[in-house]
Design an enzyme around this catalytic site. Structure first.
Site, PDB file in Angstrom:
ATOM      1  N   LYS A  60       0.846  -1.197   0.000  1.00 43.38           N
ATOM      2  CA  LYS A  60       0.000   0.000   0.000  1.00 43.38           C
ATOM      3  C   LYS A  60       0.880   1.246   0.000  1.00 43.38           C
ATOM      4  O   LYS A  60       1.450   1.623   1.015  1.00 43.38           O
ATOM      5  CB  LYS A  60      -0.935   0.058   1.203  1.00 43.38           C
ATOM      6  CG  LYS A  60      -2.030   1.110   0.953  1.00 43.38           C
ATOM      7  CD  LYS A  60      -2.671   1.643   2.209  1.00 43.38           C
ATOM      8  CE  LYS A  60      -1.922   2.748   2.876  1.00 43.38           C
ATOM      9  NZ  LYS A  60      -1.736   3.985   2.085  1.00 43.38           N
ATOM     10  N   GLY A 111       6.473   4.980   8.610  1.00 48.45           N
ATOM     11  CA  GLY A 111       5.654   6.192   8.686  1.00 48.45           C
ATOM     12  C   GLY A 111       5.789   6.804  10.062  1.00 48.45           C
ATOM     13  O   GLY A 111       6.839   6.683  10.703  1.00 48.45           O
ATOM     14  N   SER A 112       4.717   7.449  10.515  1.00 51.37           N
ATOM     15  CA  SER A 112       4.789   8.150  11.794  1.00 51.37           C
ATOM     16  C   SER A 112       4.694   7.177  12.978  1.00 51.37           C
ATOM     17  O   SER A 112       4.083   6.110  12.866  1.00 51.37           O
ATOM     18  CB  SER A 112       3.654   9.174  11.883  1.00 51.37           C
ATOM     19  OG  SER A 112       2.405   8.515  11.789  1.00 51.37           O
ATOM     20  N   THR A 113       5.273   7.555  14.077  1.00 50.25           N
ATOM     21  CA  THR A 113       5.244   6.736  15.291  1.00 50.25           C
ATOM     22  C   THR A 113       3.799   6.538  15.751  1.00 50.25           C
ATOM     23  O   THR A 113       3.407   5.440  16.170  1.00 50.25           O
ATOM     24  CB  THR A 113       6.099   7.392  16.387  1.00 50.25           C
ATOM     25  OG1 THR A 113       7.449   7.469  15.901  1.00 50.25           O
ATOM     26  CG2 THR A 113       6.085   6.605  17.682  1.00 50.25           C
ATOM     27  N   GLU A 114       3.012   7.586  15.610  1.00 46.26           N
ATOM     28  CA  GLU A 114       1.613   7.549  16.035  1.00 46.26           C
ATOM     29  C   GLU A 114       0.829   6.453  15.276  1.00 46.26           C
ATOM     30  O   GLU A 114       0.141   5.628  15.887  1.00 46.26           O
ATOM     31  CB  GLU A 114       1.053   8.937  15.720  1.00 46.26           C
ATOM     32  CG  GLU A 114      -0.326   9.223  16.134  1.00 46.26           C
ATOM     33  CD  GLU A 114      -0.830  10.503  15.437  1.00 46.26           C
ATOM     34  OE1 GLU A 114      -0.052  11.186  14.722  1.00 46.26           O
ATOM     35  OE2 GLU A 114      -2.022  10.778  15.599  1.00 46.26           O
ATOM     36  N   GLY A 140       2.222   4.010  13.568  1.00 43.70           N
ATOM     37  CA  GLY A 140       2.911   2.750  13.851  1.00 43.70           C
ATOM     38  C   GLY A 140       2.311   2.051  15.069  1.00 43.70           C
ATOM     39  O   GLY A 140       2.118   0.823  15.077  1.00 43.70           O
ATOM     40  N   GLU A 163       9.532   1.036  10.963  1.00 42.29           N
ATOM     41  CA  GLU A 163      10.558   2.051  10.699  1.00 42.29           C
ATOM     42  C   GLU A 163       9.852   3.388  10.834  1.00 42.29           C
ATOM     43  O   GLU A 163       9.034   3.748   9.987  1.00 42.29           O
ATOM     44  CB  GLU A 163      11.120   1.840   9.298  1.00 42.29           C
ATOM     45  CG  GLU A 163      12.563   2.244   9.203  1.00 42.29           C
ATOM     46  CD  GLU A 163      12.734   3.601   8.581  1.00 42.29           C
ATOM     47  OE1 GLU A 163      12.568   4.603   9.322  1.00 42.29           O
ATOM     48  OE2 GLU A 163      13.027   3.655   7.391  1.00 42.29           O
ATOM     49  N   CYS A 198      13.111  10.430   7.295  1.00 39.10           N
ATOM     50  CA  CYS A 198      13.041   9.919   8.655  1.00 39.10           C
ATOM     51  C   CYS A 198      14.378  10.161   9.349  1.00 39.10           C
ATOM     52  O   CYS A 198      14.459  10.274  10.557  1.00 39.10           O
ATOM     53  CB  CYS A 198      12.679   8.448   8.649  1.00 39.10           C
ATOM     54  SG  CYS A 198      13.700   7.497   7.527  1.00 39.10           S
ATOM     55  N   GLU A 235       9.172  15.701  15.527  1.00 40.33           N
ATOM     56  CA  GLU A 235       9.599  15.540  14.138  1.00 40.33           C
ATOM     57  C   GLU A 235       8.812  16.520  13.269  1.00 40.33           C
ATOM     58  O   GLU A 235       7.589  16.476  13.243  1.00 40.33           O
ATOM     59  CB  GLU A 235       9.330  14.099  13.682  1.00 40.33           C
ATOM     60  CG  GLU A 235       9.786  13.852  12.260  1.00 40.33           C
ATOM     61  CD  GLU A 235       9.666  12.394  11.846  1.00 40.33           C
ATOM     62  OE1 GLU A 235       8.604  11.796  12.032  1.00 40.33           O
ATOM     63  OE2 GLU A 235      10.663  11.854  11.304  1.00 40.33           O
TER      64      GLU A 235
HETATM   65  P1  NAI Z   1       1.432   8.430   8.262  1.00 43.48           P
HETATM   66  O1  NAI Z   1       2.171   7.675   9.297  1.00 43.48           O
HETATM   67  O2  NAI Z   1       0.001   8.792   8.508  1.00 43.48           O
HETATM   68  O3  NAI Z   1       1.461   7.624   6.863  1.00 43.48           O
HETATM   69  C1  NAI Z   1       2.362   6.599   6.521  1.00 43.48           C
HETATM   70  C2  NAI Z   1       1.608   5.444   5.852  1.00 43.48           C
HETATM   71  O4  NAI Z   1       0.694   4.870   6.798  1.00 43.48           O
HETATM   72  C3  NAI Z   1       0.746   5.865   4.650  1.00 43.48           C
HETATM   73  O5  NAI Z   1       0.765   4.829   3.678  1.00 43.48           O
HETATM   74  C4  NAI Z   1      -0.637   5.976   5.263  1.00 43.48           C
HETATM   75  O6  NAI Z   1      -1.691   5.824   4.333  1.00 43.48           O
HETATM   76  C5  NAI Z   1      -0.617   4.836   6.260  1.00 43.48           C
HETATM   77  N1  NAI Z   1      -1.580   4.937   7.357  1.00 43.48           N
HETATM   78  C6  NAI Z   1      -2.092   6.070   7.915  1.00 43.48           C
HETATM   79  N2  NAI Z   1      -2.968   5.756   8.887  1.00 43.48           N
HETATM   80  C7  NAI Z   1      -3.019   4.399   8.954  1.00 43.48           C
HETATM   81  C8  NAI Z   1      -3.733   3.469   9.770  1.00 43.48           C
HETATM   82  N3  NAI Z   1      -4.580   3.877  10.709  1.00 43.48           N
HETATM   83  N4  NAI Z   1      -3.506   2.151   9.575  1.00 43.48           N
HETATM   84  C9  NAI Z   1      -2.634   1.719   8.635  1.00 43.48           C
HETATM   85  N5  NAI Z   1      -1.961   2.552   7.827  1.00 43.48           N
HETATM   86  C10 NAI Z   1      -2.129   3.876   7.988  1.00 43.48           C
HETATM   87  O7  NAI Z   1       2.244   9.742   7.933  1.00 43.48           O
HETATM   88  P2  NAI Z   1       1.681  11.110   7.322  1.00 43.48           P
HETATM   89  O8  NAI Z   1       0.353  11.459   7.924  1.00 43.48           O
HETATM   90  O9  NAI Z   1       1.722  11.003   5.873  1.00 43.48           O
HETATM   91  O10 NAI Z   1       2.780  12.142   7.841  1.00 43.48           O
HETATM   92  C11 NAI Z   1       2.689  12.666   9.143  1.00 43.48           C
HETATM   93  C12 NAI Z   1       4.037  12.691   9.802  1.00 43.48           C
HETATM   94  O11 NAI Z   1       4.520  11.368   9.975  1.00 43.48           O
HETATM   95  C13 NAI Z   1       5.116  13.401   9.031  1.00 43.48           C
HETATM   96  O12 NAI Z   1       5.069  14.770   9.200  1.00 43.48           O
HETATM   97  C14 NAI Z   1       6.338  12.774   9.638  1.00 43.48           C
HETATM   98  O13 NAI Z   1       6.642  13.381  10.861  1.00 43.48           O
HETATM   99  C15 NAI Z   1       5.927  11.346   9.889  1.00 43.48           C
HETATM  100  N6  NAI Z   1       6.361  10.456   8.792  1.00 43.48           N
HETATM  101  C16 NAI Z   1       7.502   9.732   8.949  1.00 43.48           C
HETATM  102  C17 NAI Z   1       7.981   8.973   7.913  1.00 43.48           C
HETATM  103  C18 NAI Z   1       9.232   8.185   8.034  1.00 43.48           C
HETATM  104  O14 NAI Z   1       9.865   7.889   7.031  1.00 43.48           O
HETATM  105  N7  NAI Z   1       9.618   7.766   9.211  1.00 43.48           N
HETATM  106  C19 NAI Z   1       7.308   8.938   6.607  1.00 43.48           C
HETATM  107  C20 NAI Z   1       6.083   9.686   6.563  1.00 43.48           C
HETATM  108  C21 NAI Z   1       5.659  10.422   7.622  1.00 43.48           C
END
Ligand code: NAI
Ligand code: MG
Length: 501
Positions: free
Chosen positions: A198, A251-254, A256, A273, A307, A404
């Site tokens: 996804k 993605g985000s810790t939240e 995760g 990660e 990240c 972050e």
């Molecule tokens: P996110 O953590 O919401 O999105 C990352 C992935 O998770 C996307 O594919 C999203 O569709 C999916 N996702 C979102 N909610 C989900 C759920 N409830 N269950 C399963 N999958 C879900 O990140 P977002 O909202 O795009 O960015 C917010 C912040 O997160 C950024 O500002 C950054 O601080 C952090 N982030 C960190 C990343 C990293 O590489 N460590 C990458 C992206 C965001």
């Protein structure tokens, strides 16, 4: 996207982008979402719609999991390890041949400058495919000298076998769309798994195109399924799915944390990660020119959306003012602009939402009394541009030093001693990467031991390779992607006993 811009891109990409709707890839077929829904992915440099994409939800994930299961028990498991290697090498060749077109697509969908997508994202992606292409013939179990105390003198043959985990769900972010997809797919496929991928809703296109390329390379239908959609629907369906054996989340810790909770239903394996607030530490004896470059790319690479961004910079007091001034001056020379222009240093951030997030952090830095030395605003233009922003005199307790930001905003702070800087560098919930700049070899290695992070860069920043393990400690996650260590994530060890008595 305007026709004028389309005419500038690679012909293969022009064809791809001219599709009316970019469908899901399930069981080797391009299919619409069962709900019939679609969503638009914008070009962040203009805000205009780049493409319309089918929007997967739980029903489509179900369909993809069923296809993956069939493929796993059928054609995929029948390929020999050498044949799996050949397929992955073929995929690497195809991607290399189309690198220009894929680099342009990354820049159009994500906003990253073409010089980065062309010189880093694509070569790294090809490198990952080639690195993992070498593994299938080398993944093996061992024989074990076993002892059985309650059966004196008995002889057994004991051996282990490494088998695929099964169906892998990969939920990835938007900051390196193609690279993140391949970082998951390459080891998963090398180990013989099937994958439901996804991509992030902000950047679904390169994953879809990659899925088609993998089919062309000879990956059987159903082994790789690509289901673009939103997190709470498609993403959550993967996290809780009873037919998925392992989830890899970036993605985000939240989020995760949510994925981890949802995975409990069938005890699926999880690797995480997550984010970072990484310390980049400069001692006064360092090669200061090299350190200045390292601070700059450490934070501004990919518009700060890494990240591993070096978002907390600690500079030893005797060189603090000089280094801070140089960083602010340099950031004022950054050329923001069209990501497809090879002269552009920085593109827009990925979305309007992300721009608002970053700007609100800049506002909080101002309110908290940090010293704004450059940037600090949205740059003009219809796209989602934010100018590179340098804050000096930041205090550890300020929000911009703790959370972050995931944008081009750096918090710079002076320090006076090793013990102090180690305590402050480690004073965070995160632990993804770190860097130390010094010519003193002993101190460099002492720091490498003391810093709590998955990676320590010494006199360099942002170096990654397919062979080097990658991952975090603390709330930056667990498990290691890349390198031989990734094989642990994608194989299950079976123990076989044979009675020889
Ligand atoms: P996110 O953590 O919401 O999105 C990352 C992935 O998770 C996307 O594919 C999203 O569709 C999916 N996702 C979102 N909610 C989900 C759920 N409830 N269950 C399963 N999958 C879900 O990140 P977002 O909202 O795009 O960015 C917010 C912040 O997160 C950024 O500002 C950054 O601080 C952090 N982030 C960190 C990343 C990293 O590489 N460590 C990458 C992206 C965001
Ligand atoms: Mg989100």
């Amino acid at each position: 996207m305007t026709t004028a811009a389309l005419s500038d891109v690679h012909p293969l990409l022009r064809d791809f982008l001219s599709r009316r709707v970019h469908q899901l890839l399930i069981d080797g077929q391009s299919v619409g979402a069962q709900s019939g829904k679609t969503f638009a992915t914008p070009n962040p440099a203009t805000g205009e719609t780049l493409a319309v994409v089918a929007e997967a939800d739980a029903a489509d994930v179900d369909r993809a999991v069923a296809a993956a299961r069939r493929a796993l028990e059928g054609p995929w498991s029948k390929l020999s390890p050498a044949e799996r290697e050949r397929v992955l090498h073929k995929a690497a060749d195809l991607l290399e041949a189309r690198a220009e077109a894929f680099a342009q697509l990354e820049s159009l969908d994500n906003g990253k400058p073409i010089r980065e997508s062309k010189n880093a994202d694509l070569p790294l992606a090809v490198g990952l495919l080639r690195y993992f292409a070498g593994w299938p013939t080398k993944i093996h179990g061992e024989t074990t000298p076993v002892s059985v105390p309650y059966y004196p003198g008995a002889k057994f043959l004991h051996y282990t076998v490494r088998e695929p985990v099964g169906v892998v769900g990969a939920i990835i972010p938007w900051n390196f769309p193609l690279l993140m997809a391949i970082e998951r797919l390459a080891p998963a496929l090398a180990c013989g798994n099937a994958v439901i991928l996804k991509p992030a809703e902000q950047t679904p296109l390169s994953a879809l195109w990659l899925g088609e390329l993998l089919l062309e390379a000879g990956v059987p239908a159903g082994v790789v399924n690509v289901v673009p959609g939103y997190g709470p629907t498609a993403g959550a369906a993967i996290a809780r799915h009873m037919g998925i054996d392992k989830v890899t989340f970036t993605g985000s810790t939240e989020v995760g944390r949510e994925v981890l909770k949802a995975s409990a239903g069938n005890m699926k394996r999880v690797t995480m990660e997550l984010g970072g607030k990484s310390p980049n530490i400069v001692f006064a004896d360092a090669d200061l020119d090299a350190a200045a470059k390292g601070i700059f790319t450490g934070i501004f690479y990919n518009q700060g959306q890494c990240c591993s961004a070096g978002s907390r910079v600690f500079i030893e007091r005797p060189v603090y003012e000089k280094m801070l001034g140089a960083l602010a001056d340099r950031s004022k020379t950054v050329k923001l602009g069209n990501p497809l222009d090879p002269k552009t240093h920085m593109g827009p951030v990925v979305s309007d939402e992300q721009r608002k997030r970053v700007l609100s952090y800049i506002e909080s830095g101002r309110k908290d009394g940090a010293q704004l030395l450059s940037g600090g605003a949205a740059a003009p233009g219809p796209g989602y541009f934010v100018s590179p922003t340098v804050f000096g005199a930041v205090k550890d307790e300020m929000t911009i030093a703790r959370e972050e930001i995931f944008g081009p905003v750096v918090a710079v702070m002076p320090f006076d001693s090793v013990d102090e800087v180690v305590a402050r560098a480690n004073g965070t919930d995160y632990g993804l990467v770190s860097a130390v700049w010094t010519k003193d070899v002993k101190r460099a290695h002492q720091m490498a031991q003391k810093i709590k992070a998955g990676t320590v860069w010494i006199n360099c920043y942002h170096f990654v390779d397919a062979a080097a393990p990658w991952g975090g400690v603390k709330q930056s996650g667990y498990g290691r992607e890349k390198g031989a260590y990734a094989l642990e994530n994608y194989t299950a060890l079976k123990s076989v006993w044979v009675d020889l008595n």
